[in-house]
Design an enzyme around this catalytic site. Structure first.
Site, PDB file in Angstrom:
ATOM      1  N   PHE A 220     -24.229 -49.985-121.936  1.00  0.00           N
ATOM      2  CA  PHE A 220     -25.141 -48.866-121.662  1.00  0.00           C
ATOM      3  C   PHE A 220     -25.460 -48.041-122.902  1.00  0.00           C
ATOM      4  O   PHE A 220     -25.622 -46.836-122.837  1.00  0.00           O
ATOM      5  CB  PHE A 220     -24.611 -48.005-120.501  1.00  0.00           C
ATOM      6  CG  PHE A 220     -25.007 -48.595-119.175  1.00  0.00           C
ATOM      7  CD1 PHE A 220     -24.526 -49.840-118.798  1.00  0.00           C
ATOM      8  CD2 PHE A 220     -25.907 -47.958-118.339  1.00  0.00           C
ATOM      9  CE1 PHE A 220     -24.924 -50.431-117.623  1.00  0.00           C
ATOM     10  CE2 PHE A 220     -26.318 -48.536-117.153  1.00  0.00           C
ATOM     11  CZ  PHE A 220     -25.818 -49.770-116.802  1.00  0.00           C
ATOM     12  N   LEU A 221     -25.545 -48.759-124.018  1.00  0.00           N
ATOM     13  CA  LEU A 221     -25.974 -48.112-125.260  1.00  0.00           C
ATOM     14  C   LEU A 221     -27.229 -48.803-125.788  1.00  0.00           C
ATOM     15  O   LEU A 221     -27.453 -48.825-126.991  1.00  0.00           O
ATOM     16  CB  LEU A 221     -24.852 -48.176-126.303  1.00  0.00           C
ATOM     17  CG  LEU A 221     -23.655 -47.242-126.062  1.00  0.00           C
ATOM     18  CD1 LEU A 221     -22.599 -47.426-127.152  1.00  0.00           C
ATOM     19  CD2 LEU A 221     -24.087 -45.775-126.009  1.00  0.00           C
ATOM     20  N   GLY A 228     -34.605 -46.172-115.149  1.00  0.00           N
ATOM     21  CA  GLY A 228     -35.393 -46.011-113.929  1.00  0.00           C
ATOM     22  C   GLY A 228     -34.598 -46.549-112.759  1.00  0.00           C
ATOM     23  O   GLY A 228     -33.369 -46.616-112.810  1.00  0.00           O
ATOM     24  N   CYS A 231     -31.623 -45.534-108.322  1.00  0.00           N
ATOM     25  CA  CYS A 231     -30.319 -44.850-108.364  1.00  0.00           C
ATOM     26  C   CYS A 231     -30.241 -43.718-109.376  1.00  0.00           C
ATOM     27  O   CYS A 231     -30.114 -42.559-108.992  1.00  0.00           O
ATOM     28  CB  CYS A 231     -29.222 -45.865-108.618  1.00  0.00           C
ATOM     29  SG  CYS A 231     -29.185 -47.151-107.374  1.00  0.00           S
ATOM     30  N   LYS A 291     -35.859 -53.034-114.257  1.00  0.00           N
ATOM     31  CA  LYS A 291     -34.942 -53.794-115.100  1.00  0.00           C
ATOM     32  C   LYS A 291     -35.182 -55.272-114.816  1.00  0.00           C
ATOM     33  O   LYS A 291     -35.919 -55.600-113.875  1.00  0.00           O
ATOM     34  CB  LYS A 291     -33.486 -53.419-114.815  1.00  0.00           C
ATOM     35  CG  LYS A 291     -33.067 -53.710-113.382  1.00  0.00           C
ATOM     36  CD  LYS A 291     -31.685 -53.179-113.077  1.00  0.00           C
ATOM     37  CE  LYS A 291     -30.630 -54.152-113.501  1.00  0.00           C
ATOM     38  NZ  LYS A 291     -29.291 -53.785-112.999  1.00  0.00           N
TER      39      LYS A 291
HETATM   40  C1  UGA Z   1     -26.868 -48.383-111.195  1.00  0.00           C
HETATM   41  C2  UGA Z   1     -25.391 -48.485-111.654  1.00  0.00           C
HETATM   42  O1  UGA Z   1     -25.300 -49.250-112.860  1.00  0.00           O
HETATM   43  C3  UGA Z   1     -24.535 -49.151-110.577  1.00  0.00           C
HETATM   44  O2  UGA Z   1     -23.169 -49.145-110.975  1.00  0.00           O
HETATM   45  C4  UGA Z   1     -24.705 -48.369-109.259  1.00  0.00           C
HETATM   46  O3  UGA Z   1     -23.981 -48.978-108.205  1.00  0.00           O
HETATM   47  C5  UGA Z   1     -26.179 -48.324-108.874  1.00  0.00           C
HETATM   48  O4  UGA Z   1     -26.925 -47.700-109.932  1.00  0.00           O
HETATM   49  C6  UGA Z   1     -26.306 -47.535-107.601  1.00  0.00           C
HETATM   50  O5  UGA Z   1     -25.959 -46.348-107.615  1.00  0.00           O
HETATM   51  O6  UGA Z   1     -26.643 -48.105-106.578  1.00  0.00           O
HETATM   52  P1  UGA Z   1     -28.923 -50.111-111.112  1.00  0.00           P
HETATM   53  O7  UGA Z   1     -29.758 -48.899-110.876  1.00  0.00           O
HETATM   54  O8  UGA Z   1     -29.101 -51.288-110.237  1.00  0.00           O
HETATM   55  O9  UGA Z   1     -27.355 -49.724-111.058  1.00  0.00           O
HETATM   56  O10 UGA Z   1     -29.223 -50.629-112.590  1.00  0.00           O
HETATM   57  P2  UGA Z   1     -28.609 -50.418-114.045  1.00  0.00           P
HETATM   58  O11 UGA Z   1     -28.252 -51.737-114.600  1.00  0.00           O
HETATM   59  O12 UGA Z   1     -27.564 -49.382-114.093  1.00  0.00           O
HETATM   60  O13 UGA Z   1     -29.887 -49.901-114.860  1.00  0.00           O
HETATM   61  C7  UGA Z   1     -30.505 -48.654-114.562  1.00  0.00           C
HETATM   62  C8  UGA Z   1     -31.563 -48.329-115.580  1.00  0.00           C
HETATM   63  O14 UGA Z   1     -30.973 -48.027-116.841  1.00  0.00           O
HETATM   64  C9  UGA Z   1     -32.553 -49.470-115.860  1.00  0.00           C
HETATM   65  O15 UGA Z   1     -33.854 -48.944-115.929  1.00  0.00           O
HETATM   66  C10 UGA Z   1     -32.121 -50.009-117.199  1.00  0.00           C
HETATM   67  O16 UGA Z   1     -33.157 -50.601-117.919  1.00  0.00           O
HETATM   68  C11 UGA Z   1     -31.624 -48.744-117.875  1.00  0.00           C
HETATM   69  N1  UGA Z   1     -30.665 -48.996-118.968  1.00  0.00           N
HETATM   70  C12 UGA Z   1     -29.463 -49.557-118.700  1.00  0.00           C
HETATM   71  C13 UGA Z   1     -30.994 -48.633-120.264  1.00  0.00           C
HETATM   72  O17 UGA Z   1     -32.091 -48.090-120.536  1.00  0.00           O
HETATM   73  N2  UGA Z   1     -30.086 -48.865-121.274  1.00  0.00           N
HETATM   74  C14 UGA Z   1     -28.875 -49.422-121.027  1.00  0.00           C
HETATM   75  O18 UGA Z   1     -28.088 -49.588-121.991  1.00  0.00           O
HETATM   76  C15 UGA Z   1     -28.552 -49.790-119.720  1.00  0.00           C
END
Ligand code: UGA
Length: 401
Positions: A220-221, A228, A231, A291
Site C-alpha cells: 500500500f505504498l 477508490g 470501501c 482497481k
Molecule cells: C479494501 C481493503 O484492502 C480490504 O482489506 C477491506 O476488506 C475492503 O476494503 C473492505 O472494507 O471491504 P478493496 O477496496 O477491495 O479492499 O481494494 P484495495 O486493494 O484495498 O484497493 C483500494 C483502492 O486503493 C484502489 O483504488 C487501489 O487502486 C488503491 N491503492 C491500493 C493505491 O492507490 N495504492 C496502493 O498502494 C494500494
C-alpha cells in the site's frame, strides 16, 4: 439469502453477478450441496444457527453510514427465529452497531428466544476475494458470551490464521482502524509523490526503500491517482463521523480525504500542463475499474477523471477489460469505448493509464507511437518503465517520478 430474485436465480445456475477471479469455480463446486440459495428470509432463519449479515451500508449525505438494510434484516431475524440464533455482523458498520443490533433483537424477538450478537469484520479485497477468504491474515471474533465465541471458533476452525477473540465494540474498531490506516498509507505516499515530482526524486524507489523497514512494510505504498472503490472512501468518511459523534476531531483522516481528492483531480491539470487546453483534444483513458481484476467502478478515480476531462471539453475514448458495461451506464454516449488498448489510443492526443490491469503491462510501444497522434503518455499508476516509453519516442509522465 437475498431479496434480489434475479440474482438468486442466477446464482442457482452458477451465474456470478460480478467479476471476481476464482469465485465461479468455487460456487460451481458446492452449488446445491453445501451451498444453497434462497430468497426466503423465513427459510434462511429457520435453517441456520449462525447468521452472517453481509448487506451494504452505503453513505448518507453527511458521510455517516446508512444502516437501514441492517435494521430491516435484524428485525426480520428477530421476528422469525424460533430458537437461539447467533447473529454476526460482517457488513462494515460504525462502532457500536452491535449494541444496536442486540437492542433490535431484544425488542422484536419472540418471548424466551435468546440471541447473541457478534462482529466478525471482513478484510477481503475485491479482485482477491477468494484468496483472502481462504488464506486470511487474521480472523477477528468479537462476541460477548462463551457460547457465541465457541460457535464462531467452530465455524472458522478450518482456516489457519491468527485468531483474535475480543468484545464486539473492539472488533468493530479493528475494521475502522484497519481500512483508515490503509487509506492513510496511500494518501501519505501520494503526498510524498507530489513532493518527489517537485524536487526531481523517484517515489517508486523511495517507497521500495521505505517498505524494507518492517515497521513500515512494503504494501500500500504505490503512488497513483488515489484510492477508490466501495470501501475506503465510504469507510474513511464514516470513521470521521463516528469520531465526531464522540467528540473527537479526526483531522488526520480529513487530510487523507483531501489528498485523495486532489490526487484524482490533479490528472486533468497535469494533462493540461503537458498538452495545453483540453477543449477539442482527444484523450484515451485506459482502465475504468477502481482497481484491477474487478468490474467495479464505484468511486473509481477513473470515473472522476473521465468527468474532469469531459468538463474541460475533451473527447474521451476509454478501454477497460471488465468494466466497460458498467461505465457505459455512467457515461452513456458522452464517452467512446475501444475494444482494446490500441483501438482506444488511435488518433488520441494523449493517453492516461488509471487502472493497473496486468494486460497494460507489456504494450507494444512502437505501435503505440504509431497510433497515438500526440506523444504524451500519462502513467497514473506507475506501471510502465519510463526509459522504455521514452525510447519509443514518447513523452512519459508518471506519478512522483
Ligand atoms: C479494501 C481493503 O484492502 C480490504 O482489506 C477491506 O476488506 C475492503 O476494503 C473492505 O472494507 O471491504 P478493496 O477496496 O477491495 O479492499 O481494494 P484495495 O486493494 O484495498 O484497493 C483500494 C483502492 O486503493 C484502489 O483504488 C487501489 O487502486 C488503491 N491503492 C491500493 C493505491 O492507490 N495504492 C496502493 O498502494 C494500494
Amino acid at each position: 439469502m437475498d431479496i434480489d430474485v434475479e440474482k438468486i436465480n442466477g446464482l442457482r445456475q452458477g451465474i456470478i453477478p460480478f467479476h471476481e477471479p476464482g469465485l465461479q469455480q468455487l460456487v460451481h463446486a458446492h452449488n446445491g450441496q453445501t451451498l444453497t440459495f434462497t430468497t426466503s428470509m423465513f427459510d434462511a432463519v429457520e435453517w441456520s444457527d449462525t447468521i452472517l449479515i453481509c448487506v451494504d451500508t452505503p453513505p448518507n449525505q453527511d458521510g455517516s453510514a446508512d444502516l437501514r438494510a441492517i435494521e430491516t434484516i435484524v428485525r426480520d431475524i428477530a421476528t422469525q427465529a424460533s430458537s437461539y440464533r447467533l447473529v454476526v455482523s460482517k457488513s462494515t458498520v460504525p462502532v457500536q452497531t452491535g449494541q444496536r443490533i442486540a437492542d433490535t433483537l431484544k425488542r422484536h424477538g419472540k418471548p424466551g428466544i435468546e440471541f447473541d450478537v457478534a462482529s466478525v469484520p471482513e478484510f477481503l479485497r475485491e479482485g482477491n476475494a477468494v484468496e483472502d477468504t481462504m488464506r486470511p491474515h487474521r480472523i477477528v471474533l468479537g462476541a460477548e458470551t462463551n457460547r457465541a465465541i465457541e460457535q464462531l471458533r467452530t465455524l472458522f476452525q478450518p482456516f489457519s490464521a491468527p485468531v483474535i477473540v475480543t468484545d464486539v465494540t473492539t472488533a468493530e474498531m479493528i475494521k475502522h482502524a484497519s481500512n483508515s490506516f490503509l487509506a492513510t498509507k496511500i494518501s501519505y505516499i501520494n503526498a510524498i509523490a507530489n513532493i518527489c515530482e517537485a524536487v526531481g526524486a523517484d517515489v517508486t524507489v523511495v517507497a521500495t526503500a521505505m517498505g524494507l523497514d518492517p515497521r513500515i512494510g512494503e504494501h500500500f505504498l504505490d503512488a497513483g491517482v488515489g484510492y477508490g472503490g466501495s470501501c475506503f472512501p465510504k469507510d474513511v468518511s464514516a470513521f470521521i463521523h463516528v469520531a465526531q459523534d464522540v467528540g473527537y476531531d479526526f483531522d488526520l483522516l480529513r487530510s487523507v480525504q483531501n489528498i485523495n481528492a486532489r490526487q484524482k483531480h490533479g490528472v486533468a491539470v497535469k494533462l493540461e500542463q503537458a498538452i495545453g487546453q483540453l477543449r477539442g483534444k482527444s484523450i484515451a483513458l485506459l482502465g475504468l475499474a477502481f482497481k484491477a481484476d474487478t468490474d467495479d467502478i464505484r468511486e473509481s478515480p477513473a470515473i472522476a477523471i473521465g468527468e474532469d476531462l469531459l468538463n474541460r471539453g475533451a473527447l474521451v475514448r476509454a478501454y477497460d477489460p471488465a468494466s466497460m458495461e458498467n461505465a457505459r451506464r455512467v457515461f452513456g454516449d458522452r464517452v467512446q469505448f475501444g475494444r482494446d488498448v490500441y483501438e482506444a489510443i488511435e488518433g488520441a492526443d494523449a493517453m492516461v493509464a488509471v487502472t493497473p490491469w496486468p494486460e497494460f503491462d507489456d504494450l507494444d510501444w512502437p505501435t503505440v507511437h504509431r497510433l497515438l497522434k500526440g506523444s504524451v503518455v500519462l502513467d497514473g499508476r506507475n506501471i510502465w518503465n519510463p526509459a522504455v516509453v521514452r525510447a519509443a519516442g514518447l513523452t512519459y509522465l508518471g506519478v512522483g517520478r
